[in-house]
Motif scaffolding. Structure first.
Motif, PDB file in Angstrom:
ATOM      1  N   LEU A  53       0.915  -1.309   0.156  1.00  0.00           N
ATOM      2  CA  LEU A  53      -0.252   0.222  -0.121  1.00  0.00           C
ATOM      3  C   LEU A  53       1.037   1.428   0.070  1.00  0.00           C
ATOM      4  CD1 LEU A  53      -3.112  -1.566   2.439  1.00  0.00           C
ATOM      5  CD2 LEU A  53      -3.039  -0.872   0.331  1.00  0.00           C
ATOM      6  N   GLN A  54       1.568   0.813   0.724  1.00  0.00           N
ATOM      7  CA  GLN A  54       2.815   2.910   0.818  1.00  0.00           C
ATOM      8  C   GLN A  54       3.171   2.486  -0.905  1.00  0.00           C
ATOM      9  OE1 GLN A  54       5.165   1.089   4.345  1.00  0.00           O
ATOM     10  NE2 GLN A  54       4.301   2.887   4.918  1.00  0.00           N
ATOM     11  N   THR A  55       3.987   1.388  -1.644  1.00  0.00           N
ATOM     12  CA  THR A  55       4.443   1.327  -2.433  1.00  0.00           C
ATOM     13  C   THR A  55       3.142   2.593  -3.359  1.00  0.00           C
ATOM     14  OG1 THR A  55       5.663  -0.455  -2.830  1.00  0.00           O
ATOM     15  CG2 THR A  55       5.454   0.639  -4.432  1.00  0.00           C
ATOM     16  N   ASP A  56       1.787   1.924  -3.367  1.00  0.00           N
ATOM     17  CA  ASP A  56       0.686   2.999  -4.118  1.00  0.00           C
ATOM     18  C   ASP A  56       0.609   3.996  -3.802  1.00  0.00           C
ATOM     19  OD1 ASP A  56       0.095   0.959  -5.961  1.00  0.00           O
ATOM     20  OD2 ASP A  56      -0.895  -0.629  -4.785  1.00  0.00           O
ATOM     21  N   LEU A  57       0.893   4.588  -2.576  1.00  0.00           N
ATOM     22  CA  LEU A  57       0.484   5.648  -1.712  1.00  0.00           C
ATOM     23  C   LEU A  57       2.628   6.708  -3.324  1.00  0.00           C
ATOM     24  CD1 LEU A  57       0.194   5.504   1.920  1.00  0.00           C
ATOM     25  CD2 LEU A  57      -1.223   6.681   0.355  1.00  0.00           C
ATOM     26  N   GLN A  99       1.471  10.161  -5.135  1.00  0.00           N
ATOM     27  CA  GLN A  99       1.617  10.949  -4.369  1.00  0.00           C
ATOM     28  C   GLN A  99       2.452  11.965  -6.720  1.00  0.00           C
ATOM     29  OE1 GLN A  99       5.474  11.938  -1.854  1.00  0.00           O
ATOM     30  NE2 GLN A  99       6.304  10.611  -3.622  1.00  0.00           N
ATOM     31  N   GLU A 100       2.359  10.925  -7.276  1.00  0.00           N
ATOM     32  CA  GLU A 100       3.806  10.946  -8.374  1.00  0.00           C
ATOM     33  C   GLU A 100       2.335  11.844  -9.141  1.00  0.00           C
ATOM     34  OE1 GLU A 100       7.375  11.819  -8.640  1.00  0.00           O
ATOM     35  OE2 GLU A 100       7.190  11.828  -7.022  1.00  0.00           O
ATOM     36  N   TRP A 101       1.640  11.185  -9.127  1.00  0.00           N
ATOM     37  CA  TRP A 101      -0.119  11.667 -10.107  1.00  0.00           C
ATOM     38  C   TRP A 101       0.051  12.680  -9.283  1.00  0.00           C
ATOM     39  CZ3 TRP A 101      -4.758  12.705  -8.182  1.00  0.00           C
ATOM     40  CH2 TRP A 101      -5.495  12.662  -8.659  1.00  0.00           C
ATOM     41  N   HIS A 120       6.782   7.096   3.522  1.00  0.00           N
ATOM     42  CA  HIS A 120       7.353   6.442   2.696  1.00  0.00           C
ATOM     43  C   HIS A 120       7.371   8.309   1.396  1.00  0.00           C
ATOM     44  CE1 HIS A 120       9.671   3.190   3.180  1.00  0.00           C
ATOM     45  NE2 HIS A 120       8.088   2.830   3.733  1.00  0.00           N
ATOM     46  N   LEU A 121       6.950   8.987   1.513  1.00  0.00           N
ATOM     47  CA  LEU A 121       6.280  10.344   0.760  1.00  0.00           C
ATOM     48  C   LEU A 121       7.046  11.146   0.849  1.00  0.00           C
ATOM     49  CD1 LEU A 121       2.662  10.562   1.120  1.00  0.00           C
ATOM     50  CD2 LEU A 121       4.093   8.814   0.310  1.00  0.00           C
ATOM     51  N   ASN A 122       7.747  12.203  -0.615  1.00  0.00           N
ATOM     52  CA  ASN A 122       7.977  13.010   0.143  1.00  0.00           C
ATOM     53  C   ASN A 122       7.735  14.475   0.608  1.00  0.00           C
ATOM     54  OD1 ASN A 122       9.932  15.433  -0.459  1.00  0.00           O
ATOM     55  ND2 ASN A 122      10.108  14.631  -2.922  1.00  0.00           N
ATOM     56  N   PRO A 123       8.799  14.862   1.580  1.00  0.00           N
ATOM     57  CA  PRO A 123       8.043  16.133   2.420  1.00  0.00           C
ATOM     58  C   PRO A 123       8.181  17.064   1.907  1.00  0.00           C
ATOM     59  CG  PRO A 123      10.508  15.181   3.047  1.00  0.00           C
ATOM     60  CD  PRO A 123       9.547  14.315   1.825  1.00  0.00           C
ATOM     61  N   ARG A 124       8.785  17.692   0.803  1.00  0.00           N
ATOM     62  CA  ARG A 124       8.539  18.565  -0.431  1.00  0.00           C
ATOM     63  C   ARG A 124       6.752  18.146  -1.207  1.00  0.00           C
ATOM     64  NH1 ARG A 124      14.143  17.968  -1.404  1.00  0.00           N
ATOM     65  NH2 ARG A 124      15.322  19.216  -0.858  1.00  0.00           N
ATOM     66  N   HIS A 154      -8.571   2.183   1.372  1.00  0.00           N
ATOM     67  CA  HIS A 154     -10.209   2.560   1.325  1.00  0.00           C
ATOM     68  C   HIS A 154      -9.503   4.240   0.437  1.00  0.00           C
ATOM     69  CE1 HIS A 154     -12.758   5.656   1.333  1.00  0.00           C
ATOM     70  NE2 HIS A 154     -13.956   5.247   1.341  1.00  0.00           N
ATOM     71  N   LEU A 155      -8.297   5.218   0.439  1.00  0.00           N
ATOM     72  CA  LEU A 155      -7.934   6.719   0.225  1.00  0.00           C
ATOM     73  C   LEU A 155      -7.510   6.002  -0.911  1.00  0.00           C
ATOM     74  CD1 LEU A 155      -7.350   9.308   0.817  1.00  0.00           C
ATOM     75  CD2 LEU A 155      -4.949   8.635   1.839  1.00  0.00           C
ATOM     76  N   LEU A 156      -6.968   4.983  -1.365  1.00  0.00           N
ATOM     77  CA  LEU A 156      -6.061   4.736  -2.608  1.00  0.00           C
ATOM     78  C   LEU A 156      -7.476   4.780  -3.336  1.00  0.00           C
ATOM     79  CD1 LEU A 156      -3.023   2.751  -1.754  1.00  0.00           C
ATOM     80  CD2 LEU A 156      -2.623   4.571  -2.634  1.00  0.00           C
TER      81      LEU A 156
END
Length: 267
Positions: free
Chosen positions: A21-25, A29-31, A61-65, A223-225
């Motif tokens: 799921l974190q990989t899909d997050l 993020q990139e979208w 694992h997301l980019n804080p920017r 659910h969010l994804l």
């Protein structure tokens, strides 16, 4: 809260699915970044309901920017004189950003109302204005998701006891948290009233059963994804360049710099 109690997820199953799921997050993020989307996720619920742990797993694992967590302190004297939603507006995302609200404007419908930190008039005004405010956000193109983490009184008390005994987590427990035990029914009524007024078609509430933290995290992220119509963005093709030959650089002697002691060697 809850219905029938289910068995806790095995650790290996949880970790495997969480990583997926974190990989899909990261793909989400990139979208958001490339499409210039704006995503707001509101995390609400009782104290010790598991909001913080879930936010940590969402953002790990997301980019804080791109993705940031907003957890506002008590309002200043100046902020108390502003329009109530004003201090939250400045934290809303710009294009290509994700904002995770660790508690939000719903403080007024919960702790402020129950503890008497706002007047009855301010509370009623909030219930009238909040749906209008959120409709404005959605009409402006913001993707808004609202999650209520539901925990039973027995599980909440057990988590409070463990926090009291754990010096690394004791900071999570405040006198106001403990007072919420004696005001359980008042908070329940406040939550029910909040949902009646703010569970709107444009920005509905989604309830996360959180007596089992592992299930709650997986269920909320999944659910969010599923609820955001994102698609995978092909990553740029990157290649490591060849390292150029040495031009004669030599590292300065170690005794010219101060190094951190090797504490690990003493273990």
């Amino acid at each position: 809260m809850g219905g029938k109690r289910t068995a806790s997820l095995p650790g290996a199953v949880y970790e495997r699915e969480l990583l997926r799921l974190q990989t899909d997050l990261v793909k989400l993020q990139e979208w958001v970044r490339t499409e210039g989307a704006r995503l707001v996720v509101v995390f609400e619920g009782r104290d010790a309901a598991g909001k913080g742990g879930t936010i940590k797993r969402v953002s790990e694992h997301l980019n804080p920017r791109v993705a940031r967590t907003v957890a506002l302190p008590r309002p200043t004297e100046r902020e108390r004189t502003q329009w109530y939603f004003q201090r939250y507006v400045e934290h809303l995302p710009a294009a290509g950003e994700i904002v995770l609200f660790d508690r939000s404007w719903y403080n007024r419908a919960g702790v402020e109302h129950v503890m008497g930190f706002c007047t009855k008039e301010e509370y009623q005004l909030f219930l009238r204005q909040c749906p209008l405010f959120e409709r404005m956000l959605v009409e402006a193109g913001i993707v808004l998701r609202k999650y209520w983490f539901s925990v039973s009184d027995a599980v909440q008390q057990d988590r409070f006891r463990r926090r009291l005994k754990d010096p690394t987590r004791r900071w999570k427990l405040s006198p106001m948290d403990l007072e919420s035990i004696t005001r359980w029914e008042a908070y329940s009524r406040a939550k029910d009233e909040m949902l009646v007024h703010t569970d709107i078609r444009e920005a509905p509430w989604f309830v996360v059963e959180s007596d089992d933290k592992r299930r709650a995290r997986l269920n909320m992220i999944a659910h969010l994804l599923d609820s955001v119509p994102y698609h995978e963005v092909p990553p740029p093709v990157l290649e490591l360049p060849p390292r150029p030959p040495s031009t004669g650089y030599e590292r300065p002697p170690r005794d010219l710099q101060t190094y951190v002691p090797d504490h690990a060697a003493s273990l």
